[in-house]
Design a protein around this motif. Structure first.
Motif, mmCIF file in Angstrom:
data_model
loop_
_atom_site.group_PDB
_atom_site.id
_atom_site.type_symbol
_atom_site.label_atom_id
_atom_site.label_comp_id
_atom_site.label_asym_id
_atom_site.label_seq_id
_atom_site.Cartn_x
_atom_site.Cartn_y
_atom_site.Cartn_z
ATOM 1 N N PHE A 1 0.830 -1.211 0.000
ATOM 2 C CA PHE A 1 0.000 0.000 0.000
ATOM 3 C C PHE A 1 0.868 1.266 0.000
ATOM 4 C CE2 PHE A 1 0.163 -1.571 4.472
ATOM 5 C CZ PHE A 1 0.923 -0.549 5.037
ATOM 6 N N ASP A 2 0.273 2.368 -0.460
ATOM 7 C CA ASP A 2 0.913 3.678 -0.365
ATOM 8 C C ASP A 2 0.628 4.248 1.020
ATOM 9 O OD1 ASP A 2 1.897 3.683 -3.005
ATOM 10 O OD2 ASP A 2 -0.034 4.389 -3.773
ATOM 11 N N HIS A 3 1.650 4.833 1.642
ATOM 12 C CA HIS A 3 1.527 5.323 3.018
ATOM 13 C C HIS A 3 1.662 6.843 3.027
ATOM 14 C CE1 HIS A 3 2.522 5.941 7.296
ATOM 15 N NE2 HIS A 3 1.945 4.781 7.506
ATOM 16 N N TYR A 4 0.691 7.524 3.675
ATOM 17 C CA TYR A 4 0.688 8.980 3.738
ATOM 18 C C TYR A 4 0.607 9.426 5.196
ATOM 19 C CZ TYR A 4 -0.339 8.697 -1.246
ATOM 20 O OH TYR A 4 -0.276 8.422 -2.588
ATOM 21 N N HIS A 5 1.264 10.537 5.484
ATOM 22 C CA HIS A 5 1.280 11.082 6.846
ATOM 23 C C HIS A 5 0.559 12.424 6.844
ATOM 24 C CE1 HIS A 5 3.688 12.805 10.457
ATOM 25 N NE2 HIS A 5 2.603 12.189 10.865
ATOM 26 N N HIS A 6 -0.619 12.478 7.481
ATOM 27 C CA HIS A 6 -1.415 13.693 7.575
ATOM 28 C C HIS A 6 -1.706 13.968 9.048
ATOM 29 C CE1 HIS A 6 -3.234 12.980 3.255
ATOM 30 N NE2 HIS A 6 -1.938 13.265 3.233
ATOM 31 N N PRO A 7 -0.768 14.563 9.778
ATOM 32 C CA PRO A 7 -0.947 14.740 11.226
ATOM 33 C C PRO A 7 -2.069 15.723 11.571
ATOM 34 C CG PRO A 7 1.047 15.845 10.470
ATOM 35 C CD PRO A 7 0.547 15.047 9.314
ATOM 36 N N VAL A 8 -3.035 15.253 12.343
ATOM 37 C CA VAL A 8 -4.165 16.080 12.771
ATOM 38 C C VAL A 8 -3.776 16.985 13.930
ATOM 39 C CG1 VAL A 8 -6.459 15.961 13.861
ATOM 40 C CG2 VAL A 8 -5.934 14.520 11.882
ATOM 41 N N LEU A 9 -2.819 16.556 14.738
ATOM 42 C CA LEU A 9 -2.367 17.323 15.892
ATOM 43 C C LEU A 9 -0.874 17.619 15.770
ATOM 44 C CD1 LEU A 9 -4.146 15.372 18.785
ATOM 45 C CD2 LEU A 9 -4.762 17.638 17.926
ATOM 46 N N PRO A 10 -0.409 18.721 16.355
ATOM 47 C CA PRO A 10 1.023 19.005 16.380
ATOM 48 C C PRO A 10 1.730 18.142 17.410
ATOM 49 C CG PRO A 10 -0.138 20.646 17.656
ATOM 50 C CD PRO A 10 -1.202 19.765 17.039
#
Length: 236
Positions: free
Chosen positions: A80-89
């Motif tokens: 799978f393709d892995h993405y990082h979208h952080p909702v919190l700092p």
């Protein structure tokens, strides 16, 4: 793929090393396209073989950069393709400290995490991105809000969205109250159950500042065409 009745909740999926894993395809959504869970840092080889059966093309990790660095997802042989979208700092970001209570945290996520949520919407509207798995640490707060927004966009009725949000409590053993846990730094903390008013706090914050959920996402870069595409992909 066997489809379940549209009003029946999906069972928790038994994948070794992954908590709170289930199909987010509730009433109004097609099953088998959108999943939610805890992180994959403890995914075992046997669990990866089971996860492979879902045919995942995309995994979106909503955790902070520090969480990701200390407990990276394991993919084993999965492609799978892995993405990082952080909702919190990150906690150590002194300019954007996490609130110290759940209600304020849900308001904070709706505001501070808006770009990550919008980026996730845009990603999933891309041809070939589905099936996808969305996760944070245990899959109840950051994942809960993000999934609720995706489900609402696809036309799921509010009671079904709320019921799915609350299913994290029994899935994580929180249906009897808060439980201790060990965080990514090895420190003991307290994990609190989710409650209906928390999700309502996020959505109220959104609607206080934007006339519609679509407008909230447009403000953060999601185009009308992308919303149309995502609804067509997810709607049951």
């Amino acid at each position: 793929m066997t489809e379940r009745a549209s009003d029946a909740p999906s069972p928790l999926l038994d994948v070794q090393g992954v908590l709170n894993l289930r199909d987010a395809g509730i009433t109004g959504l097609r099953p088998g396209l959108l999943y939610r869970s805890s992180h994959l840092a403890a995914l075992t080889p046997a669990g990866a073989r089971r996860l492979e059966e879902l045919g995942l093309r995309t995994v979106v990790d909503l955790r902070t950069p520090t969480e990701l660095a200390l407990l990276p997802d394991r993919r084993h042989h999965l492609g799978f393709d892995h993405y990082h979208h952080p909702v919190l700092p990150d906690h150590q970001d002194g300019n954007r400290a996490w609130p110290d209570n759940q209600t304020a945290m849900y308001r904070f996520m709706a505001e501070d995490g808006a770009q990550a949520i919008a980026d996730t919407v845009r990603l999933l509207a891309t041809p070939g991105a589905l099936p996808a798995l969305i996760h944070c640490a245990v899959g109840k707060d950051r994942t809960g809000l993000t999934i609720a927004i995706l489900q609402t966009l696809a036309g799921a009725p509010t009671p079904a969205v709320l019921a799915d949000f609350l299913r994290s409590n029994p899935a994580l053993g929180l249906d009897t109250g808060p439980r201790p846990y060990i965080d990514e730094h090895g420190n003991e903390g307290i994990s609190h159950p989710v409650a209906a008013h928390l999700l309502e706090t996020s959505l109220t914050h959104i609607h206080t500042h934007h006339p519609t959920l679509d407008a909230y996402l447009h403000h953060h870069g999601v185009t009308p065409a992308e919303l149309t595409a995502l609804r067509a992909l997810l709607a049951g």
